[in-house]
Design a protein around this motif. Structure first.
Motif, PDB file in Angstrom:
ATOM      1  N   ARG A 226      25.643  18.274  47.841  1.00  0.00           N
ATOM      2  CA  ARG A 226      26.768  17.999  48.913  1.00  0.00           C
ATOM      3  C   ARG A 226      27.998  18.689  48.511  1.00  0.00           C
ATOM      4  N   LEU A 227      28.520  18.472  47.380  1.00  0.00           N
ATOM      5  CA  LEU A 227      29.739  19.194  47.005  1.00  0.00           C
ATOM      6  C   LEU A 227      29.698  20.621  46.994  1.00  0.00           C
ATOM      7  N   ARG A 228      28.514  21.196  46.402  1.00  0.00           N
ATOM      8  CA  ARG A 228      28.603  22.563  46.685  1.00  0.00           C
ATOM      9  C   ARG A 228      28.304  22.992  47.892  1.00  0.00           C
ATOM     10  N   ALA A 229      27.625  22.326  48.998  1.00  0.00           N
ATOM     11  CA  ALA A 229      27.660  22.788  50.388  1.00  0.00           C
ATOM     12  C   ALA A 229      29.063  22.804  51.199  1.00  0.00           C
ATOM     13  N   GLU A 230      29.919  21.663  50.663  1.00  0.00           N
ATOM     14  CA  GLU A 230      31.354  21.507  51.101  1.00  0.00           C
ATOM     15  C   GLU A 230      32.185  22.772  50.720  1.00  0.00           C
ATOM     16  N   ALA A 231      31.815  23.079  49.416  1.00  0.00           N
ATOM     17  CA  ALA A 231      32.570  24.284  48.732  1.00  0.00           C
ATOM     18  C   ALA A 231      32.327  25.584  49.415  1.00  0.00           C
ATOM     19  N   GLY A 232      30.917  25.466  49.815  1.00  0.00           N
ATOM     20  CA  GLY A 232      30.543  26.832  50.609  1.00  0.00           C
ATOM     21  C   GLY A 232      30.982  27.057  51.948  1.00  0.00           C
ATOM     22  N   ARG A 233      31.474  25.724  52.446  1.00  0.00           N
ATOM     23  CA  ARG A 233      32.043  26.067  53.743  1.00  0.00           C
ATOM     24  C   ARG A 233      33.311  26.305  53.861  1.00  0.00           C
ATOM     25  N   LEU A 234      34.122  25.832  52.835  1.00  0.00           N
ATOM     26  CA  LEU A 234      35.620  26.195  52.633  1.00  0.00           C
ATOM     27  C   LEU A 234      35.608  27.648  52.045  1.00  0.00           C
ATOM     28  N   PHE A 235      34.609  28.018  51.276  1.00  0.00           N
ATOM     29  CA  PHE A 235      34.618  29.513  50.922  1.00  0.00           C
ATOM     30  C   PHE A 235      34.522  30.409  52.075  1.00  0.00           C
ATOM     31  N   ARG A 236      33.541  30.058  52.971  1.00  0.00           N
ATOM     32  CA  ARG A 236      33.159  31.085  54.399  1.00  0.00           C
ATOM     33  C   ARG A 236      34.564  31.043  55.063  1.00  0.00           C
ATOM     34  N   LEU A 237      35.101  29.717  55.087  1.00  0.00           N
ATOM     35  CA  LEU A 237      36.028  29.615  56.103  1.00  0.00           C
ATOM     36  C   LEU A 237      37.351  30.364  55.959  1.00  0.00           C
ATOM     37  N   LEU A 238      37.661  30.811  54.476  1.00  0.00           N
ATOM     38  CA  LEU A 238      38.871  31.569  54.026  1.00  0.00           C
ATOM     39  C   LEU A 238      38.243  32.816  53.800  1.00  0.00           C
ATOM     40  N   GLY A 239      37.071  33.410  54.200  1.00  0.00           N
ATOM     41  CA  GLY A 239      36.621  34.659  54.018  1.00  0.00           C
ATOM     42  C   GLY A 239      36.186  35.196  52.839  1.00  0.00           C
ATOM     43  N   GLY A 240      35.676  34.154  51.977  1.00  0.00           N
ATOM     44  CA  GLY A 240      35.451  34.582  50.675  1.00  0.00           C
ATOM     45  C   GLY A 240      36.314  34.507  49.272  1.00  0.00           C
ATOM     46  N   VAL A 241      37.320  33.768  49.581  1.00  0.00           N
ATOM     47  CA  VAL A 241      38.267  33.393  48.460  1.00  0.00           C
ATOM     48  C   VAL A 241      38.196  31.760  47.945  1.00  0.00           C
ATOM     49  N   PRO A 242      38.151  31.914  46.519  1.00  0.00           N
ATOM     50  CA  PRO A 242      38.016  32.849  45.639  1.00  0.00           C
ATOM     51  C   PRO A 242      37.002  33.774  45.210  1.00  0.00           C
ATOM     52  N   THR A 243      37.371  35.030  45.257  1.00  0.00           N
ATOM     53  CA  THR A 243      36.018  35.819  45.123  1.00  0.00           C
ATOM     54  C   THR A 243      34.879  35.627  43.896  1.00  0.00           C
ATOM     55  N   TRP A 244      35.800  34.740  42.788  1.00  0.00           N
ATOM     56  CA  TRP A 244      34.903  34.649  41.700  1.00  0.00           C
ATOM     57  C   TRP A 244      33.898  33.307  42.061  1.00  0.00           C
ATOM     58  N   LEU A 245      33.913  32.815  43.153  1.00  0.00           N
ATOM     59  CA  LEU A 245      33.031  31.491  43.227  1.00  0.00           C
ATOM     60  C   LEU A 245      31.641  32.172  44.224  1.00  0.00           C
ATOM     61  N   ALA A 246      31.729  33.488  44.290  1.00  0.00           N
ATOM     62  CA  ALA A 246      30.656  34.069  45.288  1.00  0.00           C
ATOM     63  C   ALA A 246      29.425  33.907  44.590  1.00  0.00           C
ATOM     64  N   PRO A 247      29.224  34.098  43.239  1.00  0.00           N
ATOM     65  CA  PRO A 247      27.754  33.779  42.471  1.00  0.00           C
ATOM     66  C   PRO A 247      27.101  32.444  43.085  1.00  0.00           C
ATOM     67  N   TYR A 248      28.021  31.567  43.216  1.00  0.00           N
ATOM     68  CA  TYR A 248      27.598  30.149  43.356  1.00  0.00           C
ATOM     69  C   TYR A 248      27.409  29.715  44.948  1.00  0.00           C
ATOM     70  N   LEU A 249      27.789  30.578  45.686  1.00  0.00           N
ATOM     71  CA  LEU A 249      27.770  30.180  47.062  1.00  0.00           C
ATOM     72  C   LEU A 249      27.219  31.357  47.964  1.00  0.00           C
ATOM     73  N   GLY A 250      27.221  30.902  49.319  1.00  0.00           N
ATOM     74  CA  GLY A 250      26.679  32.008  50.092  1.00  0.00           C
ATOM     75  C   GLY A 250      27.550  33.056  50.641  1.00  0.00           C
ATOM     76  N   PRO A 251      27.040  33.847  51.355  1.00  0.00           N
ATOM     77  CA  PRO A 251      28.243  35.099  51.919  1.00  0.00           C
ATOM     78  C   PRO A 251      29.142  34.741  52.817  1.00  0.00           C
ATOM     79  N   PRO A 252      30.322  34.919  52.780  1.00  0.00           N
ATOM     80  CA  PRO A 252      31.704  34.691  53.090  1.00  0.00           C
ATOM     81  C   PRO A 252      31.545  35.272  54.841  1.00  0.00           C
ATOM     82  N   ALA A 253      32.025  34.375  55.571  1.00  0.00           N
ATOM     83  CA  ALA A 253      32.437  35.199  57.049  1.00  0.00           C
ATOM     84  C   ALA A 253      33.421  36.461  56.883  1.00  0.00           C
ATOM     85  N   PRO A 254      33.618  37.178  57.788  1.00  0.00           N
ATOM     86  CA  PRO A 254      34.495  38.287  57.877  1.00  0.00           C
ATOM     87  C   PRO A 254      35.772  37.885  57.723  1.00  0.00           C
TER      88      PRO A 254
END
Length: 260
Positions: A226-254
């Motif tokens: 659940r926590l990783r899913a929420e992190a992924g949502r925020l990561f995509r909301l901010l367009g892939g920031v912080p970039t070093w979280l990318a290996p743990y999460l899905g692709p960001p939105a534009p």
């Protein structure tokens, strides 16, 4: 910049605007608000440098702009405290470059932070942030967990005394990471949870996904997922920031205009 940020009613409007932009990953826009003052005001120059360095650390971009801002801050610093704070910013920028493998500047980082320690008065409000940055060097570059823990504890105590909530969120997180490394799961879970709580209360959106991922690493299923899913949502909301979280999460939105 101490690391703290709020939108309290008594905050100056400029600082409130800077904080809101910073917390949403709009570092360039936040720095632009300070540009006029930063040419003559040492405090504004230091804050602008810190914003642009944070952008480098979170995105891996903007190194030239951060270096230019840092040189301005160094040039207009007048007191020992201002010069010590500028040296701390130089050390942090060099640390970020080394950590992200842009260029190895580990020696420069250590020298700059040592110079900062020599210039800052023992009771300077800039001391806790300096201690935290020395802890980062010990933890992530020198690989000395004992030295890192001692530095983070000093920073934690200083941040608590100053009421620097955002810095406290970082010291909680890094002390928890050291505890997790040693198998102290309950201590790690508590520290990560405190870090997340503070960042959510402050509205530090750009720093919330890393806090969620850290806590997930200390939690059991299904809470970790659940926590990783929420992190992924925020990561995509901010367009892939912080970039070093990318290996743990899905692709960001534009991403547009630094997610502003």
């Amino acid at each position: 910049m101490s690391g703290s940020g709020t939108t309290a009613d008594d905050d100056p409007p400029l600082q409130t605007a800077v904080w809101r932009l910073r917390s949403r990953a709009c570092w360039t826009d936040a720095a632009a608000l300070l540009e006029h003052h930063a040419s003559t005001d040492p405090a504004a120059a230091l804050q602008r440098t810190a914003l642009l360095t944070e952008r480098c650390l979170y995105t891996g971009q903007g190194w030239t702009e951060a270096e230019d801002a840092l040189r301005t801050a160094e040039a207009i610093a007048r007191s020992d405290d201002e010069r010590g704070s500028a040296a701390s910013e130089r050390g942090h920028l060099a640390y970020a470059s080394t950590l992200l493998a842009v260029r190895d500047r580990a020696d420069e980082a250590s020298v700059a932070l040592s110079r900062s320690a020599a210039l800052l008065a023992p009771a300077s409000p800039a001391r806790p942030l300096l201690d935290f940055r020395r802890g980062l060097i010990a933890q992530n570059i020198a690989e000395s967990p004992q030295a890192a823990r001692a530095a983070f504890r000093r920073a934690h105590a200083g941040a608590a005394t100053l009421g620097d909530e955002l810095l406290l969120s970082s010291t909680w997180r890094h002390l928890a990471a050291l505890a997790l490394r040693e198998g102290e799961l309950a201590e790690a879970r508590h520290g990560f949870a405190e870090s997340l709580r503070i960042r959510e209360e402050l509205g530090f959106l750009v720093g919330t996904a890393p806090a969620l991922i850290s806590l997930a690493g200390a939690e059991e299923e299904p809470e970790a997922t659940r926590l990783r899913a929420e992190a992924g949502r925020l990561f995509r909301l901010l367009g892939g920031v912080p970039t070093w979280l990318a290996p743990y999460l899905g692709p960001p939105a534009p991403r547009t205009a630094e997610a502003s």
